[in-house]
Design a protein around this motif. Structure first.
Motif, PDB file in Angstrom:
ATOM      1  N   ASN A  53      65.564 -29.658  21.683  1.00 47.81           N
ATOM      2  CA  ASN A  53      66.162 -30.818  22.350  1.00 47.81           C
ATOM      3  C   ASN A  53      65.767 -30.984  23.812  1.00 47.81           C
ATOM      4  O   ASN A  53      66.193 -31.943  24.439  1.00 47.81           O
ATOM      5  N   GLY A  54      65.008 -30.052  24.317  1.00 45.38           N
ATOM      6  CA  GLY A  54      64.653 -30.119  25.730  1.00 45.38           C
ATOM      7  C   GLY A  54      65.658 -29.360  26.579  1.00 45.38           C
ATOM      8  O   GLY A  54      66.817 -29.187  26.197  1.00 45.38           O
ATOM      9  N   PHE A  55      65.199 -28.924  27.707  1.00 49.48           N
ATOM     10  CA  PHE A  55      66.044 -28.112  28.594  1.00 49.48           C
ATOM     11  C   PHE A  55      67.240 -28.915  29.108  1.00 49.48           C
ATOM     12  O   PHE A  55      68.382 -28.463  29.047  1.00 49.48           O
ATOM     13  N   TYR A  56      66.972 -30.103  29.587  1.00 45.20           N
ATOM     14  CA  TYR A  56      68.042 -30.879  30.221  1.00 45.20           C
ATOM     15  C   TYR A  56      68.981 -31.510  29.199  1.00 45.20           C
ATOM     16  O   TYR A  56      70.119 -31.837  29.521  1.00 45.20           O
ATOM     17  N   LYS A  57      68.488 -31.689  27.982  1.00 44.40           N
ATOM     18  CA  LYS A  57      69.354 -32.277  26.962  1.00 44.40           C
ATOM     19  C   LYS A  57      70.093 -31.214  26.161  1.00 44.40           C
ATOM     20  O   LYS A  57      70.828 -31.535  25.235  1.00 44.40           O
ATOM     21  N   THR A  58      69.895 -29.975  26.494  1.00 45.08           N
ATOM     22  CA  THR A  58      70.637 -28.901  25.824  1.00 45.08           C
ATOM     23  C   THR A  58      71.655 -28.328  26.801  1.00 45.08           C
ATOM     24  O   THR A  58      71.291 -27.814  27.858  1.00 45.08           O
ATOM     25  N   SER A  59      72.916 -28.427  26.448  1.00 46.05           N
ATOM     26  CA  SER A  59      73.944 -27.891  27.339  1.00 46.05           C
ATOM     27  C   SER A  59      74.209 -26.430  27.000  1.00 46.05           C
ATOM     28  O   SER A  59      73.945 -25.967  25.888  1.00 46.05           O
ATOM     29  N   ILE A  60      74.713 -25.739  27.965  1.00 42.88           N
ATOM     30  CA  ILE A  60      75.056 -24.341  27.751  1.00 42.88           C
ATOM     31  C   ILE A  60      76.107 -24.226  26.647  1.00 42.88           C
ATOM     32  O   ILE A  60      76.075 -23.298  25.836  1.00 42.88           O
ATOM     33  N   ASP A  61      76.998 -25.181  26.612  1.00 49.50           N
ATOM     34  CA  ASP A  61      78.014 -25.190  25.558  1.00 49.50           C
ATOM     35  C   ASP A  61      77.385 -25.301  24.171  1.00 49.50           C
ATOM     36  O   ASP A  61      77.882 -24.709  23.212  1.00 49.50           O
ATOM     37  N   ASP A  62      76.332 -26.069  24.069  1.00 50.19           N
ATOM     38  CA  ASP A  62      75.630 -26.186  22.785  1.00 50.19           C
ATOM     39  C   ASP A  62      75.196 -24.808  22.291  1.00 50.19           C
ATOM     40  O   ASP A  62      75.366 -24.467  21.123  1.00 50.19           O
ATOM     41  N   ILE A  63      74.616 -24.060  23.200  1.00 55.98           N
ATOM     42  CA  ILE A  63      74.117 -22.736  22.839  1.00 55.98           C
ATOM     43  C   ILE A  63      75.275 -21.812  22.484  1.00 55.98           C
ATOM     44  O   ILE A  63      75.228 -21.076  21.495  1.00 55.98           O
ATOM     45  N   LEU A  64      76.334 -21.871  23.286  1.00 55.23           N
ATOM     46  CA  LEU A  64      77.463 -20.965  23.091  1.00 55.23           C
ATOM     47  C   LEU A  64      78.224 -21.270  21.805  1.00 55.23           C
ATOM     48  O   LEU A  64      78.720 -20.366  21.142  1.00 55.23           O
ATOM     49  N   LYS A  65      78.271 -22.547  21.469  1.00 52.22           N
ATOM     50  CA  LYS A  65      78.952 -22.930  20.239  1.00 52.22           C
ATOM     51  C   LYS A  65      78.253 -22.296  19.047  1.00 52.22           C
ATOM     52  O   LYS A  65      78.893 -21.791  18.125  1.00 52.22           O
ATOM     53  N   GLU A  66      76.940 -22.326  19.082  1.00 48.36           N
ATOM     54  CA  GLU A  66      76.154 -21.757  17.990  1.00 48.36           C
ATOM     55  C   GLU A  66      76.350 -20.250  17.870  1.00 48.36           C
ATOM     56  O   GLU A  66      76.187 -19.666  16.811  1.00 48.36           O
ATOM     57  N   LEU A  67      76.706 -19.619  18.969  1.00 48.47           N
ATOM     58  CA  LEU A  67      76.833 -18.164  18.991  1.00 48.47           C
ATOM     59  C   LEU A  67      78.283 -17.698  18.940  1.00 48.47           C
ATOM     60  O   LEU A  67      78.553 -16.499  18.908  1.00 48.47           O
ATOM     61  N   ASP A  68      79.210 -18.657  18.948  1.00 52.28           N
ATOM     62  CA  ASP A  68      80.623 -18.301  19.031  1.00 52.28           C
ATOM     63  C   ASP A  68      80.911 -17.415  20.238  1.00 52.28           C
ATOM     64  O   ASP A  68      81.552 -16.377  20.137  1.00 52.28           O
ATOM     65  N   LEU A  69      80.365 -17.865  21.359  1.00 51.71           N
ATOM     66  CA  LEU A  69      80.645 -17.172  22.609  1.00 51.71           C
ATOM     67  C   LEU A  69      81.217 -18.172  23.611  1.00 51.71           C
ATOM     68  O   LEU A  69      81.220 -19.372  23.370  1.00 51.71           O
ATOM     69  N   SER A  70      81.684 -17.647  24.722  1.00 51.20           N
ATOM     70  CA  SER A  70      82.341 -18.506  25.696  1.00 51.20           C
ATOM     71  C   SER A  70      81.542 -18.587  26.993  1.00 51.20           C
ATOM     72  O   SER A  70      80.627 -17.806  27.218  1.00 51.20           O
ATOM     73  N   LYS A  71      81.940 -19.547  27.808  1.00 54.18           N
ATOM     74  CA  LYS A  71      81.316 -19.697  29.120  1.00 54.18           C
ATOM     75  C   LYS A  71      81.353 -18.389  29.908  1.00 54.18           C
ATOM     76  O   LYS A  71      80.389 -18.043  30.586  1.00 54.18           O
ATOM     77  N   GLY A  72      82.456 -17.715  29.811  1.00 56.94           N
ATOM     78  CA  GLY A  72      82.601 -16.461  30.539  1.00 56.94           C
ATOM     79  C   GLY A  72      81.512 -15.471  30.178  1.00 56.94           C
ATOM     80  O   GLY A  72      80.954 -14.787  31.045  1.00 56.94           O
ATOM     81  N   ALA A  73      81.206 -15.386  28.900  1.00 64.06           N
ATOM     82  CA  ALA A  73      80.160 -14.471  28.450  1.00 64.06           C
ATOM     83  C   ALA A  73      78.822 -14.852  29.061  1.00 64.06           C
ATOM     84  O   ALA A  73      78.066 -14.001  29.541  1.00 64.06           O
ATOM     85  N   PHE A  74      78.559 -16.149  29.062  1.00 66.70           N
ATOM     86  CA  PHE A  74      77.269 -16.602  29.580  1.00 66.70           C
ATOM     87  C   PHE A  74      77.102 -16.254  31.054  1.00 66.70           C
ATOM     88  O   PHE A  74      76.129 -15.625  31.452  1.00 66.70           O
ATOM     89  N   TYR A  75      78.094 -16.636  31.846  1.00 70.41           N
ATOM     90  CA  TYR A  75      77.960 -16.423  33.287  1.00 70.41           C
ATOM     91  C   TYR A  75      78.235 -14.978  33.697  1.00 70.41           C
ATOM     92  O   TYR A  75      78.093 -14.620  34.859  1.00 70.41           O
ATOM     93  N   TYR A  76      78.638 -14.184  32.742  1.00 71.99           N
ATOM     94  CA  TYR A  76      78.679 -12.752  33.020  1.00 71.99           C
ATOM     95  C   TYR A  76      77.262 -12.171  33.012  1.00 71.99           C
ATOM     96  O   TYR A  76      76.914 -11.316  33.813  1.00 71.99           O
ATOM     97  N   HIS A  77      76.425 -12.703  32.106  1.00 76.38           N
ATOM     98  CA  HIS A  77      75.080 -12.146  31.961  1.00 76.38           C
ATOM     99  C   HIS A  77      74.025 -12.872  32.794  1.00 76.38           C
ATOM    100  O   HIS A  77      73.056 -12.263  33.221  1.00 76.38           O
TER     101      HIS A  77
END
Lengths: 204, 204
Positions: B25-49
């Motif tokens: 979908n492209g970098f700008y058209k892909t939100s971090i939430d999109d990725i996290l939803k697919e992984l069943d993870l949360s924003k907190g997990a992302f910005y922890y790493h």
DNA sequence: TAAAATACCGACTACTTGGTTTGTTGTTTT
DNA sequence: AAAACAACAAACCAAGTAGTCGGTATTTTA
């Protein structure tokens, strides 16, 4: 009819600055407000003339991009001279223009082709159609060259056309980074070398 | 050290699905939430790493893309055989892979190169470096071919390398649209034709 | 000149997005 | 056993964004 003039003028203003910004920042990274700010126009004006951002972009493709492709890549290769000379000259001109003028339409096609790939079928259709027009004209030019003894009888014109388009799109991708002039020089040298190989073989 | 394993596993999971979605979908058209939803993870997990979306993407480039380019485009052309054969075989394999596997890394480079062009210098640096690595390896492979009598002495290896890269990037742009197989066939035919022209001329 | 169509204004809505913060749980370390 | 820390969850925030809508000035038309 006079009233339509104003309408056309405003729409054209929006389209040209829209294209410039879309090219510079990408379609999705350019907001309608960005365009309107540059023009001192309002949201109301925009949605009065266009029904959506996508519709707006398609109108740009139809009105500006397609015509530019015609004037830069198609018309210059029409004629009865050696098509291989015409094509290499035409491509060299396009690359040279691209060097000096950032807002170049040959690369625009490449740019948008990548941005909308698999994301917006409607817009992709227009972009592919435009490419196809170029391809068809390249092929017919090459075939005419065969007939007139400029191009070797055994070459696959469709294959050559695809190869030309591929290398052009690719080199335009590469050119934006750094040493555009050196790249153009090297690219043209190889293209001409390739063209000599598919030219009609003179019996010595 | 064992705790680091979990960290690495999670980061890797994020990177692979991140790359898949960015590619699709492209970098700008892909939100971090999109990725996290697919992984069943949360924003907190992302910005922890990862400290930002951009930082995340650069880590993907360093860990996944660069390695894939090595294994697909560089390692296959190492060896003492005819480099022109090795290169054409390698490119054909890459194109064939791209046909069946949408998530292909050769085109990824092309895709991102276009998306970040003139918009994100930091990311562009990584992409250009990766391209440069490919180019350097192509050039040295061609020069070795000259030395070993496979490549004509008069060819400009840098020019040939640029031309190969250009046409490859271009044909990958074209391939996503429609008849990828036919396009690959025609492209490879022309590439091999071009290669025959720069091969060492045998005296008959 | 009144009515009507044209061209445009700008506040507003509904929604998305990157990033922050605070809190929770399980595991080490002291 | 207590403190410390790693690895997350989830509510929250500020800054955008596409698109809507009621209103208005300016032409055109009847």
């Amino acid at each position: 009819m006079e009233k339509n003039l104003k309408r056309m003028a405003t729409m054209h203003r929006m389209q040209t600055t829209g294209l410039a910004l879309f090219y510079k920042n990408g379609f999705y990274k350019t907001s309608i407000d960005d365009i309107l700010k540059e023009l001192d126009l309002s949201k109301g004006a925009f949605y009065y003339h266009f029904k959506s951002k996508e519709d707006f972009f398609i109108s740009i493709l139809e009105n500006l991009v397609v015509r530019k492709v015609y004037s830069m890549l198609i018309e210059p290769i029409e004629g009865h001279d050696n098509p291989l000379d015409l094509i290499s000259k035409c491509i060299e001109d396009a690359l040279q223009t691209a060097e000096h003028n950032q807002n170049d339409y040959g690369f625009l096609l490449n740019n948008f082709l990548n941005e909308f790939n698999g994301r917006n079928p409607e817009i992709m259709k227009y972009l592919n159609d435009t490419l196809k027009i170029w391809e068809v004209n390249l092929v017919s030019s090459l075939k005419k060259g065969k007939f007139n003894g400029y191009v070797d009888r055994h070459v696959d014109c469709e294959g050559v056309a695809s190869y030309i388009i591929s290398s052009f799109l690719g080199v335009r991708t590469l050119m934006v980074e750094g040493s555009a002039t050196a790249l153009r020089y090297r690219y043209m040298q190889q293209l001409r070398f390739y063209f000599r190989a598919i030219a009609h073989k003179q019996v010595a």
